[in-house]
Design a protein around this motif. Structure first.
Motif, PDB file in Angstrom:
ATOM      1  N   GLY A  94      22.031 -89.427 -45.394  1.00 46.04           N
ATOM      2  CA  GLY A  94      20.614 -89.469 -45.769  1.00 46.04           C
ATOM      3  C   GLY A  94      20.375 -88.979 -47.173  1.00 46.04           C
ATOM      4  N   ARG A  95      21.329 -88.225 -47.687  1.00 40.34           N
ATOM      5  CA  ARG A  95      21.328 -87.742 -49.065  1.00 40.34           C
ATOM      6  C   ARG A  95      19.955 -87.192 -49.482  1.00 40.34           C
ATOM      7  N   LEU A  96      19.395 -87.738 -50.553  1.00 46.05           N
ATOM      8  CA  LEU A  96      18.212 -87.131 -51.157  1.00 46.05           C
ATOM      9  C   LEU A  96      16.933 -87.328 -50.337  1.00 46.05           C
ATOM     10  N   LEU A  97      16.989 -88.130 -49.277  1.00 44.50           N
ATOM     11  CA  LEU A  97      15.828 -88.213 -48.388  1.00 44.50           C
ATOM     12  C   LEU A  97      15.521 -86.856 -47.761  1.00 44.50           C
ATOM     13  N   HIS A  98      16.549 -86.005 -47.662  1.00 45.86           N
ATOM     14  CA  HIS A  98      16.332 -84.670 -47.102  1.00 45.86           C
ATOM     15  C   HIS A  98      15.462 -83.809 -48.011  1.00 45.86           C
ATOM     16  N   TYR A 134      16.521 -95.823 -52.432  1.00 43.88           N
ATOM     17  CA  TYR A 134      16.372 -95.377 -51.041  1.00 43.88           C
ATOM     18  C   TYR A 134      15.321 -96.217 -50.328  1.00 43.88           C
ATOM     19  N   ASP A 135      15.442 -96.285 -49.012  1.00 43.25           N
ATOM     20  CA  ASP A 135      14.514 -97.057 -48.197  1.00 43.25           C
ATOM     21  C   ASP A 135      13.106 -96.469 -48.315  1.00 43.25           C
ATOM     22  N   LEU A 194      21.103 -89.297 -38.095  1.00 47.70           N
ATOM     23  CA  LEU A 194      21.495 -90.350 -37.158  1.00 47.70           C
ATOM     24  C   LEU A 194      21.101 -91.727 -37.690  1.00 47.70           C
ATOM     25  N   TRP A 195      19.897 -91.839 -38.240  1.00 49.85           N
ATOM     26  CA  TRP A 195      19.454 -93.117 -38.820  1.00 49.85           C
ATOM     27  C   TRP A 195      20.388 -93.548 -39.940  1.00 49.85           C
ATOM     28  N   SER A 196      20.803 -92.597 -40.770  1.00 49.11           N
ATOM     29  CA  SER A 196      21.685 -92.925 -41.887  1.00 49.11           C
ATOM     30  C   SER A 196      23.041 -93.417 -41.396  1.00 49.11           C
ATOM     31  N   GLY A 200      21.218 -96.787 -42.049  1.00 50.81           N
ATOM     32  CA  GLY A 200      20.941 -96.627 -43.476  1.00 50.81           C
ATOM     33  C   GLY A 200      22.135 -96.851 -44.376  1.00 50.81           C
ATOM     34  N   ASN A 201      23.262 -96.210 -44.056  1.00 52.77           N
ATOM     35  CA  ASN A 201      24.451 -96.356 -44.914  1.00 52.77           C
ATOM     36  C   ASN A 201      24.974 -97.790 -44.918  1.00 52.77           C
TER      37      ASN A 201
END
Length: 434
Positions: A94-98, A134-135, A194-196, A200-201
């Protein structure tokens, strides 16, 4: 009782729908209830309630925390948070979405306002996340949902309002908000991970790895977080340890926020005056609503509607769990049309006798109520965070609502967990020094 209930609901709906200020809508509804359905004169009750609702010492913490948030809002704090957090989040799924989740949680701890948190963090993170690939829906969902924690993580303006009107300890309410707030943050981050991993990835929706930054630069950027972490920790520790009341901690927080803003190089006489007058306007608005809600509470008491409602529901034999389900559905519907503070005040005016009769701990119920109010911030048609996001991105409300739906469901899960394990909210307040 049915006639009075329908008349009260109709009067409130008409007044709110006509654009009357919320405080005047509450006052008008209470006046109608007393004038037409009780033998008591509304005037003396109105005067007494307005005086009683305006001089409480606990209420002085409200403008101070608002002022602290206004100062930090204008001092470039969001920039510091993004720069400090981003180097360490690149290796997480999720990287920078966090940064939306953690940054919102951190800013919520010093701001206390959901809309201000959403606007401040969103101005910094949304353009950066879009630029890095990012999404957009996940960026919107994480921001809109995590920024609602401004209502829960102390210092919380809504918790102060709830504590004042229900005569509960604000210090204990603040401590009770920490556990559930951290739990909701953990649920959001777990879902994002979990989504990533699942989607996502694989679809290239989580940007690209930027973790090759030199360690020295990472540490320098992380140091920008230190002042705000010290401010948050100082406020929480002083209240938890019994060293300061919420009002005293708020006063110290205002002074320290000025120091941080000055250290950040963006504090001057203009920011001082703008933040002060903005805090005064917001605090006066909330105080006026509190006074109007106090009058409505008294009107409901004189007409005995809450007692009769409690007796009617009590005769239905609902278990505490079923009662909680019914209240959640009712509050979510009401939250679609009212802002958070108004919803808190209306609920305390009408259903608190029912809640007390059912045996709910009022500290626990306050946290539950705030979580439901958080959910109402991301539900149309009056979800304030949805409008903030719409202003930032230009997307339509339907798209933004769909993006927040998974996080809405996670908040429902948080309520269920808190009902099954009340210690999540009650452990810290029960272990306080005073």
């Amino acid at each position: 009782m049915l006639t009075l209930s329908l008349a009260t609901i109709a009067a409130l709906a008409i007044l709110l729908g006509s654009g009357v200020w919320i405080a005047f809508a509450l006052i008008g509804t209470a006046w109608i209830a007393l004038a037409f359905f009780s033998p008591f004169a509304p005037g003396p009750i109105l005067a007494s309630d307005f005086w009683g609702a305006s001089y409480g010492w606990d209420l002085t913490a409200l403008p101070m925390f608002i002022w602290m948030g206004e100062i930090l809002f204008r001092s470039g704090l969001a920039d510091n948070m993004f720069r400090g957090l981003s180097p360490w989040l690149n290796r997480m799924p999720g990287r920078l979405l966090h940064t939306n989740i953690i940054g919102s949680g951190m800013f919520a701890a010093v701001c206390g306002s959901s809309a201000a948190t959403c606007a401040t963090v969103g101005k910094m993170t949304l353009p950066e996340l879009e630029r890095r690939g990012y999404d957009s829906n996940m960026a919107i969902g994480t921001l809109a949902s995590a920024s609602t924690l401004g209502l829960l993580i102390p210092p919380s303006i809504v918790l102060i309002v709830y504590g004042v009107v229900t005569e509960q300890s604000i210090s204990r309410l603040f401590m009770a908000g920490i556990g559930p707030g951290l739990m909701i943050l953990a649920l959001f981050m777990t879902y994002l991970i979990l989504w990533s991993l699942v989607r996502g990835n694989r679809q290239g929706l989580t940007g690209h790895d930027e973790s090759d930054m030199p360690l020295g630069q990472k540490l320098r950027q992380t140091l920008e977080l230190l002042p705000i972490l010290l401010l948050i920790g100082g406020i929480i520790v002083s209240i938890y340890g019994g060293l300061a009341s919420p009002t005293e901690a708020a006063a110290v927080g205002v002074v320290l926020s000025m120091v941080i803003a000055r250290w950040n190089g963006s504090f001057n006489a203009r920011i001082f005056s703008d933040s002060l007058f903005a805090a005064i306007r917001t605090a006066c608005m909330i105080a006026f609503i509190i006074a109007g809600a106090s009058f409505l509470t008294s009107a409901m008491g004189f007409t005995q509607v809450p007692m009769q409602l409690a007796r009617t529901i009590g005769e239905m034999g609902l278990s505490p769990t079923m009662l909680l389900v019914a209240l959640t559905l009712l509050l979510l519907v009401m939250g679609c049309f009212l802002d958070g503070i108004s919803l808190i005040l209306l609920v305390t005016a009408i259903i608190m006798p029912l809640v007390s009769a059912a045996g709910f701990d009022l500290i626990w119920f306050g946290i539950y109520l705030v979580i439901v109010v958080e959910m109402s911030q991301i539900t149309p048609p009056v979800g304030f965070n949805l409008f903030v996001i719409q202003g930032l991105t230009g997307k339509d409300i339907v798209t933004i609502t769909k993006a927040t739906l998974p996080f809405f469901l996670l908040m429902l899960l948080a309520i269920a967990l808190m009902h099954l394990f009340p210690e999540i909210a009650l452990y810290l307040p029960q272990s306080m020094t005073r």
